[in-house]
Write a protein that holds these residues in place. Sequence first.
Motif, PDB file in Angstrom:
ATOM      1  N   LYS A 107       0.825  -1.207   0.000  1.00 25.55           N
ATOM      2  CA  LYS A 107       0.000   0.000   0.000  1.00 25.55           C
ATOM      3  C   LYS A 107       0.864   1.264   0.000  1.00 25.55           C
ATOM      4  O   LYS A 107       1.873   1.336   0.714  1.00 25.55           O
ATOM      5  N   PRO A 108       0.471   2.271  -0.785  1.00 18.26           N
ATOM      6  CA  PRO A 108       1.204   3.542  -0.837  1.00 18.26           C
ATOM      7  C   PRO A 108       0.758   4.452   0.309  1.00 18.26           C
ATOM      8  O   PRO A 108      -0.183   4.129   1.053  1.00 18.26           O
ATOM      9  N   SER A 150       2.790   0.369   3.819  1.00 21.03           N
ATOM     10  CA  SER A 150       2.723  -0.919   4.512  1.00 21.03           C
ATOM     11  C   SER A 150       2.769  -2.058   3.500  1.00 21.03           C
ATOM     12  O   SER A 150       2.526  -1.860   2.304  1.00 21.03           O
ATOM     13  N   CYS A 151       3.066  -3.245   4.010  1.00 20.37           N
ATOM     14  CA  CYS A 151       3.148  -4.429   3.143  1.00 20.37           C
ATOM     15  C   CYS A 151       2.632  -5.635   3.914  1.00 20.37           C
ATOM     16  O   CYS A 151       3.033  -5.864   5.064  1.00 20.37           O
ATOM     17  N   ASP A 152       1.714  -6.381   3.293  1.00 25.16           N
ATOM     18  CA  ASP A 152       1.123  -7.549   3.950  1.00 25.16           C
ATOM     19  C   ASP A 152       1.180  -8.762   3.026  1.00 25.16           C
ATOM     20  O   ASP A 152       1.214  -8.623   1.797  1.00 25.16           O
ATOM     21  N   LEU A 167      11.417  -3.911   2.335  1.00 28.66           N
ATOM     22  CA  LEU A 167      10.278  -3.244   1.698  1.00 28.66           C
ATOM     23  C   LEU A 167       9.729  -2.044   2.470  1.00 28.66           C
ATOM     24  O   LEU A 167       9.057  -1.195   1.883  1.00 28.66           O
ATOM     25  N   THR A 168       9.959  -1.978   3.763  1.00 28.97           N
ATOM     26  CA  THR A 168       9.376  -0.893   4.566  1.00 28.97           C
ATOM     27  C   THR A 168      10.441  -0.008   5.221  1.00 28.97           C
ATOM     28  O   THR A 168      10.188   0.622   6.232  1.00 28.97           O
ATOM     29  N   VAL A 198      10.143 -14.254   4.210  1.00 31.61           N
ATOM     30  CA  VAL A 198       9.231 -13.201   3.780  1.00 31.61           C
ATOM     31  C   VAL A 198       9.132 -12.109   4.837  1.00 31.61           C
ATOM     32  O   VAL A 198       9.113 -10.915   4.515  1.00 31.61           O
ATOM     33  N   ASP A 199       9.069 -12.490   6.107  1.00 34.87           N
ATOM     34  CA  ASP A 199       8.976 -11.494   7.184  1.00 34.87           C
ATOM     35  C   ASP A 199      10.196 -10.576   7.180  1.00 34.87           C
ATOM     36  O   ASP A 199      10.077  -9.353   7.332  1.00 34.87           O
ATOM     37  N   THR A 200      11.368 -11.156   7.002  1.00 34.97           N
ATOM     38  CA  THR A 200      12.597 -10.355   6.970  1.00 34.97           C
ATOM     39  C   THR A 200      12.614  -9.453   5.742  1.00 34.97           C
ATOM     40  O   THR A 200      13.032  -8.285   5.820  1.00 34.97           O
ATOM     41  N   LEU A 201      12.153  -9.970   4.614  1.00 31.75           N
ATOM     42  CA  LEU A 201      12.080  -9.168   3.388  1.00 31.75           C
ATOM     43  C   LEU A 201      11.212  -7.939   3.602  1.00 31.75           C
ATOM     44  O   LEU A 201      11.573  -6.831   3.192  1.00 31.75           O
TER      45      LEU A 201
END
Length: 222
Positions: free
Chosen positions: A141-142, A213-215, A202-203, A194-197
């Motif tokens: 999300k932006p 945010s990223c989910d 990414l954030t 994925v959590d570490t990424l």
Amino acid sequence: MAAVFTDLHTESGLKCLEKALSGKTYISGDVISKDDVKVFGAVPTKPGSEFQNVSCWYESISAVLASRFPGKAVGVKFGSPAAAPAPAEPAKEAADDDDDDLDLFGDETEEDKKVAAEREAAKASTKKKESGKSSVLLDIKPWDDETDMKKLEEAVRSIEMPGLHWGASKLVPVGYGIKKLQIMMTIVDDLVSVDTLIEERLTVEPINEFVQSCDIAAFNKI
């Protein structure tokens, strides 16, 4: 259960035992029992690599019996099925249900723990090889409707690491003129977390200039 296994000096008998030991350390599970000792006494020698489960199980039982009877042989040799010699003494004693001297169910020795740990490590390694890759769908999300989504996607795809491959993507409306980026990625499980990424790539700067945010929307093993 031990009575099920017959003709263990033949290939068909070993195949039956190989199947029964699949995914287990011992015949009854993760704890050695007298069933294991009985069946051990019927296997003439350590099977070859084509019977991997039986081979590992045979080594485990041999190590346990060797620790209980130091200095004595623990194998059983067979000639022809009609003229099979008597089992070596330790195996014969161990197979006797009424033998109170053989404490297979007492405290676990260091040797027992070592054998069990090696077995579990081998099983874990096999599971890792089998797990292979995963397909992951991310929702990114932006900050607002003024965020340049093209630059946001370029920033996301700029992340490179061993075992990570970006796939298809699309923009999905979330309301108030804001769109989120949905993007697929394929990862090698033992190389990419994925959590570490998300938390460390990414954030954080400079990508967090675009990403609010990223989910994880979906996670599937391949």
